[in-house]
Design an enzyme around this catalytic site. Sequence first.
Site, short mmCIF file in Angstrom:
data_model
loop_
_atom_site.label_atom_id
_atom_site.label_comp_id
_atom_site.label_asym_id
_atom_site.label_seq_id
_atom_site.Cartn_x
_atom_site.Cartn_y
_atom_site.Cartn_z
N GLY A 1 80.87 26.69 20.88
CA GLY A 1 79.51 26.24 21.20
C GLY A 1 79.38 24.75 21.01
O GLY A 1 80.38 24.04 20.90
N ALA A 2 78.13 24.28 20.97
CA ALA A 2 77.88 22.86 20.78
C ALA A 2 78.09 22.47 19.31
O ALA A 2 78.32 21.32 19.00
CB ALA A 2 76.46 22.51 21.22
N GLU A 3 78.00 23.45 18.42
CA GLU A 3 78.03 23.16 16.98
C GLU A 3 79.29 23.68 16.29
O GLU A 3 79.75 23.08 15.34
CB GLU A 3 76.84 23.86 16.31
CG GLU A 3 75.52 23.27 16.61
CD GLU A 3 75.02 22.47 15.43
OE1 GLU A 3 75.03 23.01 14.32
OE2 GLU A 3 74.63 21.31 15.63
N ALA A 4 79.78 24.82 16.74
CA ALA A 4 80.84 25.48 15.98
C ALA A 4 81.79 26.25 16.88
O ALA A 4 81.45 26.58 18.02
CB ALA A 4 80.21 26.43 14.95
N VAL A 52 84.02 29.82 17.00
CA VAL A 52 84.05 31.13 16.38
C VAL A 52 85.40 31.77 16.67
O VAL A 52 85.83 31.83 17.82
CB VAL A 52 82.89 32.01 16.89
CG1 VAL A 52 82.98 33.39 16.28
CG2 VAL A 52 81.56 31.37 16.57
N LYS A 58 83.62 31.21 11.34
CA LYS A 58 82.77 30.29 12.08
C LYS A 58 82.97 28.91 11.48
O LYS A 58 82.63 28.67 10.33
CB LYS A 58 81.31 30.73 11.97
CG LYS A 58 80.38 29.81 12.72
CD LYS A 58 78.98 30.37 12.77
CE LYS A 58 78.06 29.41 13.47
NZ LYS A 58 76.70 29.91 13.57
N ASP A 92 66.85 31.26 16.61
CA ASP A 92 67.58 31.35 17.89
C ASP A 92 67.66 32.82 18.32
O ASP A 92 68.75 33.37 18.52
CB ASP A 92 68.98 30.74 17.74
CG ASP A 92 69.70 30.57 19.07
OD1 ASP A 92 69.02 30.60 20.12
OD2 ASP A 92 70.93 30.41 19.07
#
Lengths: 231, 338
Positions: free
Chosen positions: A27-30, A32, A45, A142
């Site tokens: 994703g944009a942050e992490a 998985v 994560k 979210d």
Amino acid sequence: MSKDDLAKEGFLDPIISTASCQLLSQGAEARVWSGEFLGRPVILKQRFKKKYRHPVLDKHLNHSRLKQEVRSLLKARKLGIPTPVLYDVELEASTIYMERIAGCSVKELLKKGMSPADRHSLGRKIGQLLATMHDGSLVHGDLTTSNMLVRSDSQDLVMIDFGLSSISGLAEDKAVDLYVLERAFNSAHATSVDMYDAVLEAYKQHSRQWCPTLNKLADVRMRGRKRVMVG
Amino acid sequence: MTQALCLGIEGSANKIGVGIVREDGEILANPRHTYITPPGQGFLPRETAVHHQEHVVSLVQQALKEAKVAPKNISCIAYTKGPGMGGPLVAGAIAARMLAQLWKVPIIAVNHCVGHIEMGRIVTGARDPVVLYVSGGNTQVIAYSEQRYRIFGETIDLAVGNCLDKFARVLNLSNDPSPGYNIEQLAKEGSQFIELPYVVKGMDVSFSGLLSFIEEKTKELLASKTATPADMCFSLQETIFAMLVEVTERAMAHCNTRDVLIVGGVGCNMRLQEMMQQMVEDRGGELYAIDERYCIDNGAMIAWPGLLAFKQGQFTPLEEATCTQRFRTDDVLVTWRD
């Protein structure tokens, strides 16, 4: 991803090598990963560094968001909301180890096709869970159908990804939480909007604070795209 | 066949600009004049409007001269309808209405934000980017979909440029050429990072709490000599730009877009461009940025969307050629894109 690549990005390696894991999503942050930890299937994560951010700020944000996610996971379990079991947290590697849920996301279930009766009962389950969560002052941040899983064995509903969650008792925050879910239903599952009605119906029955929250939800909907812009 | 020419007048904030643009996107002239206030002060609507009234006629004459065209060659007049400050907007609108009647050509009202976006697209050649629009009055993350520029995220209080301007007043920095430019130069000498509030809520950002915090903190740290003004500028830039890059990245993930276009006055900040470049590179996309000639408010950015609308047969009846301080980017029906 190899160890060298990880080192280049300035990560500390998690205690189990990600080389033995399978990357599930980025994703944009992490990132998985799916792997094995002490003989159990786990989800890793790992939040990654943002090169554009000042290192002090980046570390601060990564850590505080990681901690918030872990706190919310634990709080959710205390409230009786099924979430993945937390196995371990490695702050220095910005990694969380969680139970790997054998099951399917609500999004996938809807894609496969569900009968109206099944949709209704699952919608009610979601509504009841959200009511418990919000009454416990936990806001997910979210809520989408891909962040809700159904266990393949017990058919239990499990909430995942508390990365944007917060603790708040405000009707405003809870209403925005519901509004995000509503938009997800409207955009991704246009044919399953009846399920969202079931969500709200059950939410109203089970939440002690349904009245202010649903009133606020009406306001949030009216806002559409928030305030009029001032030049 | 001769190509259509549009003369655009922009005066929504402290700059008055007149631009002449040709149908093929060529900018023939684009002079502007900025109202600069003494250090420690901002610009007030009334004085700014007077400034615009004083300069608009000579700027029109200068533009015609530079473009080497006569008034009879102009096909239409475009002006900024909003958003912006009332007084200054009216000054531009009156000039536009007068010219339209004098030269007997149609008049077209243009949204200032759409002007920035279209200018950025024509200058850089970006096709369908996520747009970060950052200026003294606006902070928005925008993506195009179905005939509208849709706002994915925005500031819920101050605009980022406004936050920089107000901080410049705390340090008593010069407003020439702009407070933001002087903060950028001073920040290059800063090294110590002071942690400031970082407020990103979903896709939205907020700067007002951060500003109050840094105003107090600066007095304290400067008095005790634990930080320099340069450190404060550096920390402010690092924090607010990180917020902007983060929401832009979220919008990119949401829309599945790889490219970013930065427009608006704050867009000429090189540090912001550098940070955005790093983020975009990691996502395998391209950053489109423009320099101060087009980033900062100018007449051509109003003339160009005016011309696009004109070619679609759109124009504004004279009695409706008014202005408004509140005019959202997504209110405009974009007829010239698929």
